[in-house]
Design a protein around this motif. Structure first.
Motif, PDB file in Angstrom:
ATOM      1  N   THR A 134      22.669  33.589  36.912  1.00  0.00           N
ATOM      2  CA  THR A 134      22.100  34.346  38.029  1.00  0.00           C
ATOM      3  C   THR A 134      23.167  35.173  38.740  1.00  0.00           C
ATOM      4  O   THR A 134      24.361  35.060  38.452  1.00  0.00           O
ATOM      5  CB  THR A 134      21.445  33.385  39.037  1.00  0.00           C
ATOM      6  N   GLY A 135      22.705  35.985  39.692  1.00  0.00           N
ATOM      7  CA  GLY A 135      23.631  36.779  40.503  1.00  0.00           C
ATOM      8  C   GLY A 135      24.472  37.739  39.688  1.00  0.00           C
ATOM      9  O   GLY A 135      25.637  37.985  40.015  1.00  0.00           O
TER      10      GLY A 135
ATOM     11  N   GLU B 161      23.863  49.682  32.900  1.00  0.00           N
ATOM     12  CA  GLU B 161      22.475  49.752  33.343  1.00  0.00           C
ATOM     13  C   GLU B 161      21.867  48.362  33.194  1.00  0.00           C
ATOM     14  O   GLU B 161      22.084  47.689  32.179  1.00  0.00           O
ATOM     15  CB  GLU B 161      21.690  50.762  32.500  1.00  0.00           C
ATOM     16  N   VAL B 162      21.101  47.928  34.204  1.00  0.00           N
ATOM     17  CA  VAL B 162      20.540  46.578  34.162  1.00  0.00           C
ATOM     18  C   VAL B 162      19.032  46.613  33.958  1.00  0.00           C
ATOM     19  O   VAL B 162      18.353  47.571  34.349  1.00  0.00           O
ATOM     20  CB  VAL B 162      20.871  45.788  35.448  1.00  0.00           C
ATOM     21  N   GLU B 163      18.522  45.555  33.334  1.00  0.00           N
ATOM     22  CA  GLU B 163      17.085  45.317  33.225  1.00  0.00           C
ATOM     23  C   GLU B 163      16.774  44.058  34.022  1.00  0.00           C
ATOM     24  O   GLU B 163      17.564  43.109  34.016  1.00  0.00           O
ATOM     25  CB  GLU B 163      16.677  45.123  31.763  1.00  0.00           C
ATOM     26  N   LYS B 164      15.624  44.051  34.705  1.00  0.00           N
ATOM     27  CA  LYS B 164      15.250  42.907  35.531  1.00  0.00           C
ATOM     28  C   LYS B 164      13.839  42.448  35.200  1.00  0.00           C
ATOM     29  O   LYS B 164      13.011  43.227  34.720  1.00  0.00           O
ATOM     30  CB  LYS B 164      15.338  43.270  37.017  1.00  0.00           C
TER      31      LYS B 164
ATOM     32  N   VAL C  14      18.327  39.695  36.730  1.00  0.00           N
ATOM     33  CA  VAL C  14      18.856  40.542  35.663  1.00  0.00           C
ATOM     34  C   VAL C  14      18.682  39.825  34.327  1.00  0.00           C
ATOM     35  O   VAL C  14      19.105  38.675  34.162  1.00  0.00           O
ATOM     36  CB  VAL C  14      20.339  40.872  35.904  1.00  0.00           C
ATOM     37  N   THR C  15      18.042  40.496  33.377  1.00  0.00           N
ATOM     38  CA  THR C  15      17.801  39.912  32.055  1.00  0.00           C
ATOM     39  C   THR C  15      18.646  40.551  30.962  1.00  0.00           C
ATOM     40  O   THR C  15      18.766  39.996  29.868  1.00  0.00           O
ATOM     41  CB  THR C  15      16.318  40.048  31.673  1.00  0.00           C
ATOM     42  N   ALA C  16      19.215  41.723  31.237  1.00  0.00           N
ATOM     43  CA  ALA C  16      20.067  42.380  30.248  1.00  0.00           C
ATOM     44  C   ALA C  16      20.918  43.432  30.940  1.00  0.00           C
ATOM     45  O   ALA C  16      20.528  43.993  31.974  1.00  0.00           O
ATOM     46  CB  ALA C  16      19.234  43.029  29.140  1.00  0.00           C
TER      47      ALA C  16
END
Length: 238
Positions: A65-66, A78-81, A87-89
């Motif tokens: 997490t975090g 770039e983040v995926e949520k 954040v998942t990727a």
């Protein structure tokens, strides 16, 4: 606990690296302590069949997490949520004009995250590496294998995955001197303690240092500690 035998030598080495010989690895400047924040440094050692690395996507496992990624000279993160905002990727992509003519560079990608509170367990970060030729042809390799975890079949050994995912082996918090732990997982590879002076359990002990291990084997009534079963109480000196 029996008092340690004679002087114990300091062990050179590091717990901080991960799966040996993996082409995408993760490490950090400190041990990966369960439940603590960790600065993860993912490294990509080579491209794909002579083509330069163009994109790297690291999937964040459940319990981590975090997550706060770091932009790099390779490219911005770039983040995926998910729906809960976790954040998942994280994906780093190189500008098309910066793609090298050949596989010539070594790359770093960083992020900070809080690790799960599960000591003595591995955490895997499945990773996709996409390479690109100057002509724009892309190839993707998945570093997603999690084989190599302990099995009670056969010789109860480990077999590395063909394309291993980068991973961290979570360790409990510690202080200088003796630390007592009740291990709730099966620890079959005691090299996770290679920066410890000695690991002690009943009439068994282990040290990564060959000189200390030789003293253990010569000590009357002592046996080498080769694996740790769930529920075992151990003493570890750092």
């Amino acid at each position: 606990m029996k008092l340690p035998l004679g002087p114990v030598c300091v062990v050179a080495g590091s717990l901080f690296s991960t799966v040996a010989f993996a082409h995408v690895t993760v490490a950090g400047p400190t041990p990966p302590h369960a439940g603590a924040s960790f600065d993860a440094d993912f490294t990509v050692g080579h491209g794909c069949d002579g083509a330069d690395t163009y994109r790297v996507k690291v999937r964040i496992p459940e319990g981590v997490t975090g997550v706060r990624p770091v932009d790099s000279t390779f490219g911005k993160a770039e983040v995926e949520k998910d729906g809960a905002g976790n954040v998942t990727a994280v994906t780093w992509t190189k500008a098309a004009g910066d793609v090298k003519a050949a596989d010539s560079h070594y790359y770093h990608f960083g992020l900070r995250a809080k690790l799960p509170s599960r000591p003595f367990t591995p955490v895997f970060f499945p990773t996709e590496q996409t390479c690109r030729t100057p002509a724009g042809v892309e190839t993707t390799v998945g570093w997603t294998g999690t084989a190599g975890e302990h099995s009670h079949d056969g010789d109860a050994g480990t077999a590395p995955a063909e394309n291993p995912a980068p991973s961290l082996y979570l360790l409990p918090a510690r202080l200088p001197g003796w630390n007592q732990y009740t291990v709730e997982e099966h620890v079959h590879d005691l090299t996770v303690f290679k920066d410890a002076l000695i690991v002690w359990s009943g009439a068994q002990a282990y040290s990564f240092n060959p000189a200390t291990q030789a003293l253990i084997e010569k000590e009357p009534g002592m046996q080498p500690l080769k694996e740790i079963h769930p529920g075992t109480v151990i003493w570890v000196k750092y």
